[in-house]
Design an enzyme around this catalytic site. Sequence first.
Site, mmCIF file in Angstrom:
data_model
loop_
_atom_site.group_PDB
_atom_site.id
_atom_site.type_symbol
_atom_site.label_atom_id
_atom_site.label_comp_id
_atom_site.label_asym_id
_atom_site.label_seq_id
_atom_site.Cartn_x
_atom_site.Cartn_y
_atom_site.Cartn_z
ATOM 1 N N LYS A 193 0.804 -1.253 0.126
ATOM 2 C CA LYS A 193 0.469 -0.006 -0.059
ATOM 3 C C LYS A 193 1.169 1.169 0.158
ATOM 4 O O LYS A 193 0.528 2.101 -0.864
ATOM 5 C CB LYS A 193 -0.878 0.145 1.370
ATOM 6 C CG LYS A 193 -2.047 -1.195 1.313
ATOM 7 C CD LYS A 193 -3.264 -0.474 2.537
ATOM 8 C CE LYS A 193 -2.465 -0.299 3.826
ATOM 9 N NZ LYS A 193 -1.955 -1.554 4.051
ATOM 10 N N ARG A 268 -11.607 1.510 10.066
ATOM 11 C CA ARG A 268 -11.795 -0.242 9.651
ATOM 12 C C ARG A 268 -12.450 -0.705 9.970
ATOM 13 O O ARG A 268 -13.037 -1.735 10.582
ATOM 14 C CB ARG A 268 -10.363 -0.642 10.943
ATOM 15 C CG ARG A 268 -9.030 0.068 10.311
ATOM 16 C CD ARG A 268 -7.907 -0.501 11.053
ATOM 17 N NE ARG A 268 -6.286 -0.034 10.423
ATOM 18 C CZ ARG A 268 -6.086 -0.842 10.286
ATOM 19 N NH1 ARG A 268 -6.356 -1.863 9.820
ATOM 20 N NH2 ARG A 268 -4.702 -0.414 9.963
ATOM 21 N N ARG A 307 10.955 -8.431 4.147
ATOM 22 C CA ARG A 307 10.653 -6.949 4.484
ATOM 23 C C ARG A 307 11.593 -7.353 5.928
ATOM 24 O O ARG A 307 12.643 -6.334 6.594
ATOM 25 C CB ARG A 307 9.277 -6.797 4.844
ATOM 26 C CG ARG A 307 10.289 -5.297 5.239
ATOM 27 C CD ARG A 307 8.592 -4.667 5.093
ATOM 28 N NE ARG A 307 7.758 -4.535 5.651
ATOM 29 C CZ ARG A 307 6.372 -4.333 6.214
ATOM 30 N NH1 ARG A 307 5.351 -3.982 5.107
ATOM 31 N NH2 ARG A 307 4.987 -4.382 7.080
ATOM 32 N N ARG A 313 11.604 -4.321 12.092
ATOM 33 C CA ARG A 313 9.911 -4.467 12.621
ATOM 34 C C ARG A 313 10.083 -5.802 13.618
ATOM 35 O O ARG A 313 9.871 -7.081 12.486
ATOM 36 C CB ARG A 313 9.278 -4.428 12.185
ATOM 37 C CG ARG A 313 8.373 -2.986 11.600
ATOM 38 C CD ARG A 313 7.528 -2.635 10.651
ATOM 39 N NE ARG A 313 6.535 -3.345 10.980
ATOM 40 C CZ ARG A 313 5.838 -2.764 10.664
ATOM 41 N NH1 ARG A 313 5.362 -1.828 9.634
ATOM 42 N NH2 ARG A 313 4.176 -3.141 10.839
ATOM 43 N N ARG A 325 -1.554 -10.991 11.487
ATOM 44 C CA ARG A 325 -2.389 -9.793 11.300
ATOM 45 C C ARG A 325 -3.071 -9.865 10.301
ATOM 46 O O ARG A 325 -3.705 -9.036 10.120
ATOM 47 C CB ARG A 325 -0.848 -8.811 11.427
ATOM 48 C CG ARG A 325 -0.043 -8.879 12.317
ATOM 49 C CD ARG A 325 1.536 -8.137 12.276
ATOM 50 N NE ARG A 325 1.642 -6.713 11.077
ATOM 51 C CZ ARG A 325 2.825 -6.985 10.279
ATOM 52 N NH1 ARG A 325 3.949 -7.488 10.306
ATOM 53 N NH2 ARG A 325 2.546 -5.578 9.465
#
Length: 369
Positions: A193, A268, A307, A313, A325
């Site tokens: 995104k 959301r 990633r 992260r 997730r």
Amino acid sequence: MIKLHDKYFKPFISAQAIDSALAKMADEIANDIGDEIPVFIGILNGSFMVVSDFVKKYPKPCEVTFIKLASYEGVKSSEDIQRLIGLTQDLSGRTVIILEDIIDTGNTLAEVHRIFKNENVKVLKIATLFYKPEAYKKDFKLHYVGIEIPNKFIVGYGLDYDGLGRDIPEVYQIKETQHMTNLVLFGPPGAGKGTQANFLKGKYNLVHISTGDVFRYNIKNETALGMLAKSYMDKGELVPDQVTIDMLNAEVEKNADANGFIFDGFPRTNAQADALDKLMDSKDSQINAMIALEVDDEILVKRLLERGKTSGRADDADEAIIRNRITEYYNKTAILKDYYTDQDKYFGVDGVGSIEDITVRLSTVIDNL
């Protein structure tokens, strides 16, 4: 939506709401006047519909007449009010009630008071169907008000835009933002995104609003909204939707001249989507599309693990967390898919392939909006 000359107008007040407001005003005035026969005076041209419908509802005998004043040029209220057609009857000792279609700056009202200063009327009262308190600049008392409205130009029910619109039985409000493209960009973690948002905002000159970035900015800079949001987060509570909406509103206001916005990370839930619709409507705009990048779960997991080698992260380095997730995303997005599908605004786009290929697919959807 209707178009008059070069302007677009959106539905604002229904004929039923107007009818109810007039009935209420008629009852209030009748109760105050009692058995006395009042003289109702309409201000032409705009008040012809108001006066006609009002006197039909007035339950007691009355007299009706008109005067004409010039007060509008285009969509701006003129400072130069001139008396064009005067009174032809003696009003000495009479109770006179001015019936106005709308009072905004009060310039017309000031001229009305000037006209009647020497008429020796017993009582002069002002009744108006529509009233813009934000625009009112005078100190004259308004005795009867039908509906208070924002300080935006309206047409219909006797009110016109350069001669058009007086015949419309409802009231429409000017759509100040004539052309704007607003997108909700969705996609599961790892769908790309952020990358695509950067391309799209450049290609279409849109402003990218990432909810996460907005939160971080407000908290870091200790804005009033940031401190309010932090107070909930520190207690382990969810930040109320209204706080988020207020933050987004501030971002939209900062970019009032934008061609449109890409909303990323919000909404959301259905409640948030409805709140966003209301926010954009208040800006005379709307959400044009929800575009969701669709990527197979296994590809997403592979992307995020890759990633995670460089992102630092923790939630990109654990496969179980990644799959949770992704599951959470689908659970939330499924509801929103239905919300925007019902509005014919949901578009799924294949998110697998080169960055350039995906951008082309997204662009095809946007170009067809």
